[in-house]
Scaffold this motif. Structure first.
Motif, PDB file in Angstrom:
ATOM      1  N   VAL A   4       0.842  -1.197   0.000  1.00  0.00           N
ATOM      2  CA  VAL A   4       0.000   0.000   0.000  1.00  0.00           C
ATOM      3  C   VAL A   4       0.879   1.250   0.000  1.00  0.00           C
ATOM      4  O   VAL A   4       0.650   2.186  -0.769  1.00  0.00           O
ATOM      5  N   TYR A   5       1.904   1.258   0.836  1.00  0.00           N
ATOM      6  CA  TYR A   5       2.821   2.395   0.882  1.00  0.00           C
ATOM      7  C   TYR A   5       3.521   2.566  -0.471  1.00  0.00           C
ATOM      8  O   TYR A   5       3.604   3.676  -0.996  1.00  0.00           O
ATOM      9  N   ASP A   6       4.003   1.465  -1.040  1.00  0.00           N
ATOM     10  CA  ASP A   6       4.703   1.527  -2.327  1.00  0.00           C
ATOM     11  C   ASP A   6       3.786   2.024  -3.442  1.00  0.00           C
ATOM     12  O   ASP A   6       4.229   2.771  -4.330  1.00  0.00           O
ATOM     13  N   PHE A   7       2.525   1.617  -3.419  1.00  0.00           N
ATOM     14  CA  PHE A   7       1.547   2.091  -4.401  1.00  0.00           C
ATOM     15  C   PHE A   7       1.415   3.607  -4.304  1.00  0.00           C
ATOM     16  O   PHE A   7       1.468   4.314  -5.322  1.00  0.00           O
ATOM     17  N   ALA A   8       1.286   4.117  -3.090  1.00  0.00           N
ATOM     18  CA  ALA A   8       1.190   5.568  -2.900  1.00  0.00           C
ATOM     19  C   ALA A   8       2.489   6.261  -3.301  1.00  0.00           C
ATOM     20  O   ALA A   8       2.463   7.295  -3.980  1.00  0.00           O
ATOM     21  N   ALA A   9       3.613   5.694  -2.917  1.00  0.00           N
ATOM     22  CA  ALA A   9       4.912   6.293  -3.244  1.00  0.00           C
ATOM     23  C   ALA A   9       5.145   6.341  -4.751  1.00  0.00           C
ATOM     24  O   ALA A   9       5.898   7.196  -5.232  1.00  0.00           O
ATOM     25  N   GLY A  10       4.494   5.469  -5.487  1.00  0.00           N
ATOM     26  CA  GLY A  10       4.594   5.487  -6.940  1.00  0.00           C
ATOM     27  C   GLY A  10       3.798   6.594  -7.595  1.00  0.00           C
ATOM     28  O   GLY A  10       3.968   6.871  -8.789  1.00  0.00           O
ATOM     29  N   HIS A  11       2.918   7.242  -6.843  1.00  0.00           N
ATOM     30  CA  HIS A  11       2.057   8.283  -7.406  1.00  0.00           C
ATOM     31  C   HIS A  11       2.261   9.665  -6.788  1.00  0.00           C
ATOM     32  O   HIS A  11       1.694  10.643  -7.279  1.00  0.00           O
ATOM     33  N   PHE A  12       3.048   9.740  -5.726  1.00  0.00           N
ATOM     34  CA  PHE A  12       3.300  11.015  -5.059  1.00  0.00           C
ATOM     35  C   PHE A  12       4.792  11.150  -4.822  1.00  0.00           C
ATOM     36  O   PHE A  12       5.456  10.168  -4.467  1.00  0.00           O
TER      37      PHE A  12
END
Length: 147
Positions: A105-113
């Motif tokens: 979940v963190y990596d998914f967010a880090a990929g977009h912000f």
């Protein structure tokens, strides 16, 4: 037993300052409102839902997207990948079912912000959860928000 409606003025000012800083640094007021609505849904905070539903409309949030927010994962292309990443992180931080935010979940967010946006997004999620707890613990009803 009645519950207090009192909120310490200094605590309220500090929370408001934290909210404002997180929103400014995040820089996407429409998405910020979606995040705050979703956390407030999960926390059953009627006061915050009422407030952020109004604010979402002011920032261009469509009625359809707001109405579907509780089922955003099933809403197809109504939400962008960036929005989905923010909402997934919101749920993970709000619920903390496993005691931590899952790496995927963190990596998914880090990929977009970028790092700054991500830091402010986490701050935004943290502060709305704080506000939710302040309001829910005192059972502050909706309708008291004044811009």
């Amino acid at each position: 037993m009645s519950r207090t409606r009192t909120l310490d003025r200094e605590v309220g000012r500090a929370m408001s300052a934290l909210s404002a800083a997180a929103k400014r640094g995040f820089g996407d007021p429409a998405l910020a409102e979606l995040v705050m609505i979703r956390a407030s849904q999960l926390n059953h905070c009627a006061f915050c839902l009422d407030m952020h539903l109004r604010l979402a409309g002011e920032h261009g949030g469509s009625e359809e997207r707001i109405a579907l927010l509780d089922a955003w994962e099933e809403a197809g292309d109504r939400y962008s990948e960036r929005e989905r990443a923010a909402l997934a992180l919101t749920e993970a931080v709000t619920v903390l079912a496993d005691g931590f935010v899952p790496d995927e979940v963190y990596d998914f967010a880090a990929g977009h912000f970028d790092q700054g946006e991500l830091a402010h997004l986490i701050g935004l999620i943290t502060v709305i959860n704080g506000w939710n707890r302040l309001m829910v613990s005192r059972r502050v009803p909706p309708g008291g928000y004044r811009p």
